[in-house]
Design a protein around this motif. Structure first.
Motif, PDB file in Angstrom:
ATOM      1  N   GLN A 135      -2.954   2.566  -7.504  1.00 20.01           N
ATOM      2  CA  GLN A 135      -2.301   1.625  -6.598  1.00 20.01           C
ATOM      3  C   GLN A 135      -1.692   2.353  -5.408  1.00 20.01           C
ATOM      4  O   GLN A 135      -1.746   1.860  -4.272  1.00 20.01           O
ATOM      5  CB  GLN A 135      -1.226   0.845  -7.357  1.00 20.01           C
ATOM      6  N   SER A 159       8.804   1.117  -9.879  1.00 18.18           N
ATOM      7  CA  SER A 159       9.659   0.456 -10.877  1.00 18.18           C
ATOM      8  C   SER A 159       8.939   0.236 -12.195  1.00 18.18           C
ATOM      9  O   SER A 159       9.580   0.200 -13.251  1.00 18.18           O
ATOM     10  CB  SER A 159      10.154  -0.887 -10.326  1.00 18.18           C
ATOM     11  N   ASN A 160       7.607   0.096 -12.149  1.00 16.35           N
ATOM     12  CA  ASN A 160       6.828  -0.126 -13.372  1.00 16.35           C
ATOM     13  C   ASN A 160       6.039   1.104 -13.799  1.00 16.35           C
ATOM     14  O   ASN A 160       5.143   0.996 -14.638  1.00 16.35           O
ATOM     15  CB  ASN A 160       5.857  -1.296 -13.172  1.00 16.35           C
ATOM     16  N   VAL A 203       7.232   0.067  -4.171  1.00 17.83           N
ATOM     17  CA  VAL A 203       8.417  -0.202  -4.992  1.00 17.83           C
ATOM     18  C   VAL A 203       8.009  -0.765  -6.348  1.00 17.83           C
ATOM     19  O   VAL A 203       8.566  -0.391  -7.399  1.00 17.83           O
ATOM     20  CB  VAL A 203       9.370  -1.161  -4.253  1.00 17.83           C
ATOM     21  N   ASN A 204       7.015  -1.649  -6.345  1.00 16.73           N
ATOM     22  CA  ASN A 204       6.545  -2.224  -7.610  1.00 16.73           C
ATOM     23  C   ASN A 204       5.933  -1.153  -8.509  1.00 16.73           C
ATOM     24  O   ASN A 204       6.159  -1.141  -9.726  1.00 16.73           O
ATOM     25  CB  ASN A 204       5.523  -3.317  -7.320  1.00 16.73           C
ATOM     26  N   VAL A 205       5.175  -0.238  -7.906  1.00 20.74           N
ATOM     27  CA  VAL A 205       4.556   0.834  -8.695  1.00 20.74           C
ATOM     28  C   VAL A 205       5.615   1.757  -9.276  1.00 20.74           C
ATOM     29  O   VAL A 205       5.569   2.133 -10.459  1.00 20.74           O
ATOM     30  CB  VAL A 205       3.565   1.615  -7.828  1.00 20.74           C
ATOM     31  N   GLY A 216       6.424  -2.943  -0.479  1.00 24.97           N
ATOM     32  CA  GLY A 216       6.543  -3.745  -1.698  1.00 24.97           C
ATOM     33  C   GLY A 216       5.668  -3.224  -2.818  1.00 24.97           C
ATOM     34  O   GLY A 216       6.084  -3.178  -3.986  1.00 24.97           O
ATOM     35  N   SER A 217       4.447  -2.805  -2.478  1.00 25.27           N
ATOM     36  CA  SER A 217       3.546  -2.262  -3.500  1.00 25.27           C
ATOM     37  C   SER A 217       4.072  -0.952  -4.070  1.00 25.27           C
ATOM     38  O   SER A 217       4.029  -0.727  -5.282  1.00 25.27           O
ATOM     39  CB  SER A 217       2.147  -2.058  -2.912  1.00 25.27           C
TER      40      SER A 217
END
Length: 428
Positions: free
Chosen positions: A25, A147-148, A143-145, A140-141
């Motif tokens: 990602q 955090s997960n 941050v999502n990566v 956003g991508s």
């Protein structure tokens, strides 16, 4: 290069290489950012060249004329950064345009490259609006990566916070709090193993699970289980798939009466026997149902112990799905029950002098059809109430071997036989 084709190539490469999805990602969003900067840099060079042709159609050398585009103003203020000059090095002009696109996309905006005519102002305005959406998607991508990236670590930290709050509310002693925290740290990987087991069961086909289980057979994980050696390889693979991970702290008693435990790491002891990596406990008791014959001392851990367990219900499912396995396990059960029965009778004879009086301690099991499927001791009477040589007998319906692993249920005692009569179900 088309963006959709690049995404398909990235997915294909990820399938063959198997890198974490988070890394893939990140590569995707970085590629999108570079792709956007590339095309807008090319567009800026095109717009600038088009404006120069409109404003100066006479073909005057731009080095000697007035600046009408962003490149001319850069050369006028900072000097020509290209070699030999900007008008003879298109790659250098592309580099300057890419530099401007990167500054605008990321929102830095040094201001050293600015539009100089109406067409450039219109183009730059459109790019600023488009780059805002692209940069928001990129951030956003990412941050999502991030955090997960470690969901198990996030879950562990949440569980640790909940445990600290629980211990604080109940005012537990400090020593107990430390032990519980240490246990949670040491067993953090067990939750990951359980999730991986559920993942295989829910998403992977049985054929692929069988191939994966064959790899574990090469590690001789079942080497200390005598009745598993006679099972077919397919049955052994199915047995490995049913093993469930478990974890125990130091100085804990492993109380699993209806389970077989295989030790993977750590040290435990039972009746003076040291159990370590590769050893097994409950190999025989999982085959029996009589409480007298299954009296084994539960192991006690000396260190942190990681193990896997097989329940009696899972063993029953193996016997139902594989008839040959039921035949092998039935013979192993008979041999185990016979040996343990004689040992029990000898111990009772040594302790009490008359073990026949304690034979009623053996449980009696029946199936749905009411047939007796437990062990019993036969006692012959000679009229003088003297016990003759006892014979240990195993009775039951051999066409239904799975019934021997069921929990015992009490039944009505059978009427004693008279001398000279024979029981049709008894086997000498």
């Amino acid at each position: 290069i088309r963006l959709t084709r690049s995404v398909r190539l990235l997915d294909r490469w990820n399938t063959s290489v198997g890198i974490p999805y988070a890394y893939a990602q990140v590569l995707l969003v970085v590629g999108i950012a570079l792709y956007t900067c590339h095309w807008f840099a090319c567009a800026l060079v095109f717009v600038s060249g088009y404006a120069r042709r409109v404003d100066d159609g006479s073909g005057v050398n731009r080095k000697q004329g007035d600046a009408v585009n962003w490149l001319d103003i850069v050369i006028k203020i900072k000097g020509d950064p290209c070699v030999p000059d900007a008008y003879s090095a298109p790659s250098c002009v592309y580099t300057l345009a890419l530099y401007w696109a990167s500054l605008t996309l990321t929102g830095v905006g040094y201001g050293d490259i600015t539009p100089q005519n109406q067409l450039e102002y219109a183009f730059v305005t459109f790019f600023m609006m488009a780059s805002g959406f692209v940069w928001a998607f990129v951030l956003g991508s990412l941050v999502n990566v991030l955090s997960n990236a470690d969901p198990h670590g996030t879950l562990f930290r949440q569980n640790m916070d909940d445990l600290n709050e629980l211990m604080s509310r109940r005012d537990l002693p400090q020593a107990l709090r430390v032990r519980m925290r240490v246990y949670l740290h040491e067993s953090a990987h067990i939750s990951r193993l359980k999730n991986q087991k559920l993942l295989l069961e829910n998403l992977v086909s049985q054929g692929l699970q069988q191939e994966m289980s064959r790899l574990y057979l090469e590690t001789n994980m079942l080497k200390n289980i005598y009745w598993a050696k006679d099972l077919h390889q397919e049955v052994q693979c199915h047995l490995l798939r049913l093993l469930a991970p478990c974890f125990f702290g130091p100085n804990e008693q492993i109380i699993l009466p209806d389970c077989m435990v295989l030790f993977r790491t750590g040290i435990a002891t039972t009746r003076g026997v040291i159990l370590r990596e590769g050893d097994a406990w409950g190999v025989e008791t999982i085959l029996l149902v009589s409480l007298v014959l299954t009296k084994d001392a539960y192991p006690r851990t000396l260190t942190f112990v990681e193990a896997v367990k097989l329940t009696r219900e899972n063993l029953q499912s193996i016997m139902k799905n594989f008839p040959y396995a039921a035949y092998v396990l039935r013979h192993a059960q008979i041999r185990t029950a016979t040996r343990r029965g004689f040992v029990w009778a000898a111990r009772m004879e040594k302790e009490t002098g008359n073990w026949i009086e304690h034979a009623s301690q053996l449980n009696i099991c029946t199936d749905e059809e009411g047939q007796l499927v437990s062990m019993k001791f036969r006692k012959e009477s000679d009229g003088q109430k003297k016990a003759e040589a006892p014979v240990l007998q195993v009775v039951g319906n051999r066409r239904r071997p799975t019934e021997f692993l069921r929990q015992p249920t009490p039944t009505t005692p059978r009427t004693p036989r008279t001398a000279g009569t024979a029981d049709a179900h008894d086997t000498e």
